[in-house]
Scaffold this motif. Structure first.
Motif, short mmCIF file in Angstrom:
data_model
loop_
_atom_site.label_atom_id
_atom_site.label_comp_id
_atom_site.label_asym_id
_atom_site.label_seq_id
_atom_site.Cartn_x
_atom_site.Cartn_y
_atom_site.Cartn_z
N PRO A 244 -10.59 -1.96 -9.12
CA PRO A 244 -9.93 -1.15 -10.05
C PRO A 244 -8.75 -1.72 -10.96
O PRO A 244 -8.08 -2.74 -10.55
N ARG A 245 -8.42 -0.90 -11.95
CA ARG A 245 -7.44 -1.49 -12.93
C ARG A 245 -6.27 -1.04 -11.99
O ARG A 245 -5.89 -0.15 -11.69
N PRO A 246 -5.28 -2.23 -11.94
CA PRO A 246 -4.02 -2.21 -11.38
C PRO A 246 -3.13 -1.29 -12.03
O PRO A 246 -2.95 -1.08 -13.10
N THR A 247 -2.40 -0.54 -11.00
CA THR A 247 -1.29 0.26 -11.56
C THR A 247 0.17 -0.48 -11.57
O THR A 247 0.12 -1.58 -11.10
N ARG A 248 1.04 0.10 -12.28
CA ARG A 248 2.44 -0.14 -12.00
C ARG A 248 2.96 -0.66 -10.89
O ARG A 248 3.46 -1.44 -10.47
N GLN A 249 2.68 0.25 -9.94
CA GLN A 249 3.01 -0.09 -8.36
C GLN A 249 2.27 -1.07 -7.73
O GLN A 249 2.91 -1.83 -7.22
N ASP A 250 1.12 -1.07 -8.11
CA ASP A 250 0.36 -2.21 -7.63
C ASP A 250 0.87 -3.49 -8.14
O ASP A 250 1.15 -4.68 -7.33
N ARG B 176 -0.24 -2.02 0.50
CA ARG B 176 -0.06 -1.48 -0.58
C ARG B 176 -0.18 -2.05 -2.19
O ARG B 176 0.12 -1.42 -3.08
N SER B 177 -0.46 -3.38 -1.95
CA SER B 177 -0.29 -4.08 -3.28
C SER B 177 -1.86 -4.74 -3.63
O SER B 177 -2.76 -4.16 -2.75
N LEU B 178 -1.99 -5.48 -4.50
CA LEU B 178 -3.12 -5.92 -5.11
C LEU B 178 -3.80 -7.06 -3.87
O LEU B 178 -4.83 -7.34 -3.79
N PHE B 179 -2.95 -7.52 -2.75
CA PHE B 179 -3.35 -8.12 -1.93
C PHE B 179 -4.31 -7.40 -0.71
O PHE B 179 -5.36 -8.00 -0.31
N ARG B 180 -4.52 -5.95 -1.09
CA ARG B 180 -5.54 -5.22 -0.31
C ARG B 180 -6.90 -5.43 -0.93
O ARG B 180 -8.05 -5.05 -0.19
N TYR B 181 -7.09 -6.06 -2.15
CA TYR B 181 -8.45 -6.30 -2.73
C TYR B 181 -8.79 -7.61 -2.32
O TYR B 181 -9.76 -8.19 -2.51
N LEU B 182 -7.90 -8.57 -2.02
CA LEU B 182 -8.17 -9.77 -1.52
C LEU B 182 -8.27 -10.11 0.06
O LEU B 182 -9.22 -11.05 0.29
N VAL B 183 -7.73 -9.45 0.86
CA VAL B 183 -7.90 -9.57 2.38
C VAL B 183 -8.04 -8.05 2.66
O VAL B 183 -7.66 -7.13 2.24
N SER B 184 -8.98 -7.85 3.98
CA SER B 184 -9.02 -6.57 4.58
C SER B 184 -8.03 -6.77 5.77
O SER B 184 -7.79 -5.59 6.27
N HIS B 185 -8.33 -7.94 6.63
CA HIS B 185 -7.54 -8.16 7.86
C HIS B 185 -6.23 -8.45 7.33
O HIS B 185 -6.00 -9.71 7.18
#
Length: 271
Positions: free
Chosen positions: A118-124, A151-160
């Protein structure tokens, strides 16, 4: 270009190619293990790590650089291992000179890469910056993982969101990010805009292949990895559940065990 290269171990060579952003150091999860039985060759690709390049270049120049690297070290035959962008480059090398390579391990990659990010938000962006800095200074701190990491873009890089994966992010991911040049970013974004798709050419690759993908990968979807595997004539495919694009840092023991099983099956360098 004379690429900065890390060489470890002895035995049949494996050319290990990192992703974007990445570096030779970010391939340690593979090279530390594989170098016990093989010789691992991990370069910083042009524009990455210590192979700095300020002038704009096209993606095909990676192929020329790597061919020169293999010639320099008098490597006539080797295995390929590529993660993300490194997997795309590995396939390009095999298409350019299939006789030079005995087999190929492809990780979180595709010949026609599709993204569902998804498109990153400012909070991301804010939380990724704060969380990344804190994690670099205090790797794997659970408070930071819970407060910013998840709660950052790391959530799309790792799930664990384990301390182990965040240690990899701090030690290898963050330095690789800062060492990735503007020219490297431009070369990749240009290729993506042009609609990179090599699926119809994969029938020319006859060597044994192993494709590993992640169920929750938003950067290069498991669907596109599986489709690539289906277009390769001799490819084993495995999709890991509940992990994301950086799954070798989430479940390293399982990934390495599957790679070793595949290597043992074909006895590369012993034929």
């Amino acid at each position: 270009m004379d690429l900065n290269t890390k060489i470890k171990g002895q035995g049949f060579p494996i050319l290990c190619l990192h992703g974007h952003p990445g570096s030779a150091a970010s391939m340690s999860v593979f090279t530390n293990y594989l170098s016990q039985k093989y010789q691992t060759i991990a370069p910083d690709l042009r524009g990455y790590g210590k192979s700095q390049c300020q002038q704009n270049f096209e993606m095909r120049e990676h192929i020329n650089d790597l061919t020169t690297l293999l010639d320099k070290h008098q490597i006539d035959r080797c295995l390929l291992l590529g993660w993300s962008l490194g997997g795309i480059i590995a396939m390009e090398l095999a298409l350019a000179d299939s006789k030079r390579f005995s087999g190929m391990v492809l990780i979180a990659t595709a010949a026609h890469p599709l993204s569902s990010h998804p498109r990153p938000t400012r909070q991301d962006l804010l939380f990724t910056g704060i969380g990344g800095i804190i994690n670099y200074l205090k790797p794997g701190w659970q408070w930071n993982i819970n407060t910013f990491g998840k709660r950052s873009l790391f959530r799309y890089l790792v799930s664990h969101h384990s301390p182990e994966s965040y240690h990899y992010l701090a030690k290898e991911g963050t330095p690789a990010y800062w060492q990735t040049s503007k020219a490297a970013n431009t070369a990749l974004s240009t290729a993506i805009r042009q609609g990179y798709n090599r699926l119809d050419d994969l029938h020319r690759i006859n060597i044994p292949c192993l494709m590993l993908s992640a169920e929750c990968d938003r950067h290069i979807t498991a669907y596109s990895s599986q489709k690539t595997a289906q277009h390769l004539k001799n490819c084993q495919y495995k999709n890991y559940p509940q992990v994301a694009h950086l799954f070798p840092w989430e479940i390293p023991d399982l990934v390495l065990a599957d790679i070793q099983k595949w290597l043992d099956q074909f006895r590369f360098g012993k034929e």
